[in-house]
Every structure is written in structure tokens, then in C-alpha cells.
Design an enzyme around this catalytic site. Structure first.
Site, PDB file in Angstrom:
ATOM      1  N   CYS A 124       0.838  -1.194   0.000  1.00 42.23           N
ATOM      2  CA  CYS A 124       0.000   0.000   0.000  1.00 42.23           C
ATOM      3  C   CYS A 124       0.879   1.252   0.000  1.00 42.23           C
ATOM      4  CB  CYS A 124      -0.899  -0.016   1.228  1.00 42.23           C
ATOM      5  SG  CYS A 124      -1.886   1.485   1.420  1.00 42.23           S
ATOM      6  N   CYS A 139       0.383   3.057   3.585  1.00 48.22           N
ATOM      7  CA  CYS A 139       0.829   2.553   4.895  1.00 48.22           C
ATOM      8  C   CYS A 139       1.837   1.414   4.805  1.00 48.22           C
ATOM      9  CB  CYS A 139      -0.381   2.098   5.709  1.00 48.22           C
ATOM     10  SG  CYS A 139      -1.116   0.570   5.112  1.00 48.22           S
ATOM     11  N   CYS A 154      -7.415  -1.088   1.423  1.00 47.77           N
ATOM     12  CA  CYS A 154      -6.347  -1.558   2.310  1.00 47.77           C
ATOM     13  C   CYS A 154      -6.921  -1.777   3.699  1.00 47.77           C
ATOM     14  CB  CYS A 154      -5.211  -0.542   2.357  1.00 47.77           C
ATOM     15  SG  CYS A 154      -3.954  -0.956   3.587  1.00 47.77           S
ATOM     16  N   CYS A 186      -5.066   0.857   6.420  1.00 47.69           N
ATOM     17  CA  CYS A 186      -5.285   2.310   6.459  1.00 47.69           C
ATOM     18  C   CYS A 186      -6.611   2.719   5.827  1.00 47.69           C
ATOM     19  CB  CYS A 186      -4.134   3.051   5.784  1.00 47.69           C
ATOM     20  SG  CYS A 186      -4.086   2.903   3.982  1.00 47.69           S
ATOM     21  N   CYS A 224      -8.254  -5.164  -9.943  1.00 47.57           N
ATOM     22  CA  CYS A 224      -7.917  -4.087 -10.868  1.00 47.57           C
ATOM     23  C   CYS A 224      -7.498  -2.886 -10.013  1.00 47.57           C
ATOM     24  CB  CYS A 224      -9.163  -3.785 -11.697  1.00 47.57           C
ATOM     25  SG  CYS A 224      -8.917  -2.598 -13.004  1.00 47.57           S
TER      26      CYS A 224
HETATM   27 FE    FE Z   1      -2.787   1.071   3.514  1.00 48.98          FE
END
Ligand code: FE
Length: 130
Positions: free
Chosen positions: A46, A49, A95, A98, A118
């Protein structure tokens, strides 16, 4: 009870482009992302984070214009949420650490999962396998 995501001063830690995707659920232009044709071995995390999300081993060329994966690193790494925006029934990929918007998942991917995650390049960073 709603889940507690880690919080940061997102406008400070993200570029404006990343902010629009991760925190405002925008979508990068098709065929614009830096990881679309990226072929290195490693792990996509991510951009907000650092949470590990996708392995390069599950990346495939979907022709959609966005980086595509047929699986996540672990079920715990993302949350799937129904998204009825823009008159479409889609499943949003977020995610799990976060709460950042990553993209959507569709049921037209390859074997073995038949899934197509995607994902916006702007929601990702890459950690190369050493
Ligand atoms: Fe994240």
C-alpha cells in the site's frame, strides 16, 4: 462496530495524485500507471501505509489499462466493500490497515481464482525481491 484504521496526515504523507486515489477513491487514467507493465519480482504494498498487498507472481496482463492481479497476498490484507457508485455494481478493494482505496475486484480473471483485482498504480509501492 466500525473498524479502526491507522490514521496519518494523508495530505502530508501522500502526493496529491496518490491522495486523490487512496483517500478520495478516484481512478487513475487507464494505461497511465507506472506499474501497468512492470515485470520485476517482488511485492506490491500500500502506498499509504506499506501493508503488503499483492505478489508479482499473481500479476497478469488483463488488457484493462490497470495493474491486475488474480489474488491478494493474504485475505487479511484487503477488505472488499460493495460499491454502487456511477450506476455500477462493483466491489471496492480497500487496504485493511489504512482504509485506502486501491481499486476494484471483478469475477473475470484467470485461473485458479477467476478474480481480477484491478488496482491503481498510484495506490501501490513496489518492494523488489532481493
Ligand atoms: Fe494502507
Amino acid at each position: 462496530m466500525s473498524k479502526k484504521y491507522i490514521k496519518k496526515d494523508w495530505k502530508k504523507v501522500l502526493t496529491n495524485e496518490e491522495y486523490q486515489i487512496l483517500r478520495k477513491k478516484d481512478t487513475e487514467l487507464a494505461f497511465s500507471g507506472k506499474y501497468l507493465n512492470y515485470k520485476k519480482d517482488g511485492m506490491y504494498v500500500c502506498a499509504g501505509c506499506g501493508n503488503p498487498l499483492f505478489s508479482s507472481e499473481t500479476k497478469f496482463d488483463s488488457g484493462s489499462g490497470w495493474p491486475s492481479f488474480w489474488d491478494v497476498i493474504s485475505k487479511e490484507s484487503v477488505e472488499l466493500k460493495s460499491d454502487d457508485s456511477f450506476g455500477m455494481k462493483r466491489v471496492e478493494v480497500v487496504c485493511s490497515r489504512c482504509g485506502g482505496h486501491l481499486g476494484h475486484v471483478f469475477d473475470d480473471g484467470p485461473r485458479p481464482t477467476r478474480k481480477r483485482f484491478c488496482i491503481n498504480s498510484l495506490g501501490l509501492n513496489f518492494k523488489e525481491k532481493k
